[in-house]
Design an enzyme around this catalytic site. Structure first.
Site, short mmCIF file in Angstrom:
data_model
loop_
_atom_site.label_atom_id
_atom_site.label_comp_id
_atom_site.label_asym_id
_atom_site.label_seq_id
_atom_site.Cartn_x
_atom_site.Cartn_y
_atom_site.Cartn_z
N GLY A 1 0.64 -1.31 -0.04
CA GLY A 1 0.02 0.06 0.04
C GLY A 1 0.75 1.31 0.06
CB SER A 2 0.15 4.73 1.12
OG SER A 2 -1.05 4.86 0.33
#
Length: 600
Positions: free
Chosen positions: A293-294
């Site tokens: 993810g981020s």
């Protein structure tokens, strides 16, 4: 007169014959005795020894495992195991019910078990029980029943350390975790001695020590028991509050790569392995791969800074909050409008990350991320460690690079994420993580130190007002980090379930700890939120607050801490302002807190 002389002669002859026969017999017996005892005694000596002389094993203890401060994490305790000679035992079948009762098993089961081994001279009856319990069984004086010393592994920290340590089997052999990885080091070498047994198998004399037992060597880990307990406790709290299915957390020493803590849930009790769920044995922090993810965005920014295609002030237009990505869209949670590079990280903009990575050639981006260890094992030495997945550009589709820039389309373990963040904090030096205290792994310069510092300063804004991880902020310390919230891959697409991430470093000015937290499937319906900033960031805050105190790490944001203490003191004084001195509130009862020990 003549007949009588003949009778006398016959009597003498007969007596002479008997005497001669007896003499010959005696001579034969003497000769045979001489032969047996002096000339040909080896064979019969061996036969006698075979019945009464035995070489038996001397058990030895496994090496102790301790944490970095010498606190015991795995120890071997002496126990007794009860065994029997089936041949001898079957000569006294009437005693079997009594023995079965003492062993706590059905009499027919024991009878069948012994009968199946009627041709053997050894069988276990009950292993690794307390010496007191074994003594009671042997005290029944049942022929053919004996006990011998063994050792059993004991794990004082229980579930909190289960995944790191692993466990041993009934023969004290390492099966999982570091018990398996260092089995040869920890396992001792049994000795051997020669004894004489009586006709009931009891040892009546120790004849000779053939080989002394060599105990296993001790192992000192990098784990800090106190930080490990903190990590386990806070991870468990987060899972209970968010109703998540599982979670992992890793704490690393930035400068050395030492693993200070590694916790997973669900866990199991290594002291009673047979009663646990087999799936809970998995050390998810090193074996499970997830799309990061981020948490990937700082690496995307670092790659572009290194390539010289952006600066921290470069502006990106993220309107209208989404952009096309092949047949799909890359979207942000809000329309953030115009963001600079720092703002892309502060607000965690997927659109901004996509526009940054578009400025990089495929190979440049791939080579950079590979340098940080993605797509290969961290070489920690932990059994079963996964390498993650990061495909080369030749296998990318038209949308791959864009989705990779914000953490989709590649996978990594929580340990890999923590290792990458430790490299950013360590001036761009990547160090393979280690579990063994004193092991020094060489570092590799994977990023220019100045660029690493720039990225750290940008990540600091994530935990400050306006960032996505204010719940990770720690009073008195600057914290750099990044949240992540990704959908779980399922059936070739993505499900409605999420994974919540937070990876961070503290303190920013002189980094000491790097930590990664991964929480699977938090339940958003409970109103607690499912994002990394809500679910995972508080775990970082609570664990690191304790770790910083335990390790006496000086604050790098003392002004903020003093201001907060002054405000609290003023509130207690009815709103009157309080003078603040360097390191001390003017009130004589209030001082900067000292380090505190945390106990499980």
């Amino acid at each position: 007169m003549k007949p009588r002389n003949r009778a006398q002669f016959n009597l003498r002859a007969r007596l002479a014959m008997v005497a001669g026969a007896l003499g010959l017999s005696s001579l034969a017996l003497v000769g045979r005795a001489v032969d047996l005892q002096l000339i040909d005694n080896d064979f019969y000596q061996k036969q006698g020894n075979a019945r009464f002389l035995r070489d038996i094993e001397i058990p030895t203890s496994r090496g102790m495992v301790t944490d970095r401060n010498g606190e015991p994490l795995a120890v071997s305790s002496p126990v007794e195991s009860v065994w029997a000679d089936p041949q001898e035992l079957l000569k006294h079948p009437a005693r079997l019910p009594q023995l079965a009762k003492a062993l706590g098993v059905p009499a027919d089961y024991l009878t069948r078990k012994v009968s199946q081994r009627a041709g053997k001279e050894f069988m276990w009856l009950k292993r690794r029980i307390s010496p007191v319990a074994a003594k009671k069984i042997v005290a029944l004086d049942i022929p053919g029943v004996f006990s011998q010393r063994e050792f059993r592994r004991f794990y004082p920290q229980g579930e909190a350390m289960a995944h790191v340590l692993g466990f041993t089997n009934i023969d004290d052999e390492g099966q999982e975790g570091l018990e398996l990885a260092f089995d040869e080091w920890l396992r001792g070498t049994p000795g051997s001695k020669r004894v004489i047994r009586d006709n009931r198998g009891r040892i009546v004399e120790n004849v000779d020590l053939i080989k002394p037992a060599q105990p296993g060597k001790d192992l000192t880990l990098t784990i800090d028991r106190r930080i490990q307990y903190l990590t386990y406790r806070e991870l468990k709290r987060a899972l209970l509050e968010s109703d998540a299915s599982s979670g992992s957390a890793v704490v690393l020493d930035v400068a050395t790569g030492e693993v200070l803590a590694m916790a997973n849930l669900p866990s199991y009790n290594p002291n009673a392995v047979e009663s646990g769920n087999r799936d809970s044995h998995r050390n998810r922090a090193v074996t499970d791969v997830i799309e990061p993810g981020s948490t990937m965005k700082p690496l995307t920014v670092a790659a572009a800074l290194e390539a010289g295609v952006i600066t921290p002030e470069t502006k990106f237009n993220t309107n209208p909050g989404w952009m096309p990505n092949g047949r799909y869209r890359t979207t942000d949670t809000h329309n953030y409008g115009i963001l600079d590079t720092t703002g892309v990280l502060t607000k965690s903009s997927n659109v901004g990350a996509s526009k940054i990575v578009a400025l990089l050639p495929d190979k440049t981006f791939y080579d950079f991320v590979r340098r940080f260890g993605y797509g290969e094992s961290t070489h920690s030495g932990f059994p079963g460690e996964a390498a993650g997945v990061f495909m080369p550009p030749s296998q990318w589709s038209g949308t791959s690079k864009q989705t990779m820039s914000y953490g989709y389309g590649l996978s990594a373990t929580p340990l890999q994420i923590a290792t990458a963040y430790a490299a950013l904090a360590n001036g761009g030096k990547l160090i393979a993580p280690t579990f063994v205290k004193g092991q020094v792994n060489e570092s590799r310069q994977v990023l220019d130190a100045e660029i690493a510092r720039e990225v750290m300063k940008m990540m600091q804004t994530v935990t400050e007002t306006g960032g996505t991880a204010t719940r990770a902020a720690i009073l008195g310390y600057h914290v750099a980090g990044k949240t992540g919230t990704s959908r779980k891959a399922s059936g070739g697409g993505y499900s409605r379930e999420y994974v919540a991430f937070f990876a961070g470093v503290v303190p920013v000015d002189n980094p000491r700890f790097a930590m990664a937290i991964v929480i699977n499937e938090p339940d958003a319906s409970r109103g607690y939120g499912y994002g990394g900033g809500y679910v995972s960031a508080p775990v970082f805050q609570n664990v690191m607050e304790g770790a910083l105190r335990l390790m006496d790490v000086p604050p790098d944001d003392i002004e903020t801490w003093l201001a907060a203490q002054a405000a609290a003191e003023a509130k207690r004084n009815g709103g009157k302002p309080v003078a603040v001195a360097a390191g001390r509130i003017s009130s004589p009862q209030s001082t900067v807190p000292a380090a505190a020990e945390l106990q499980p």
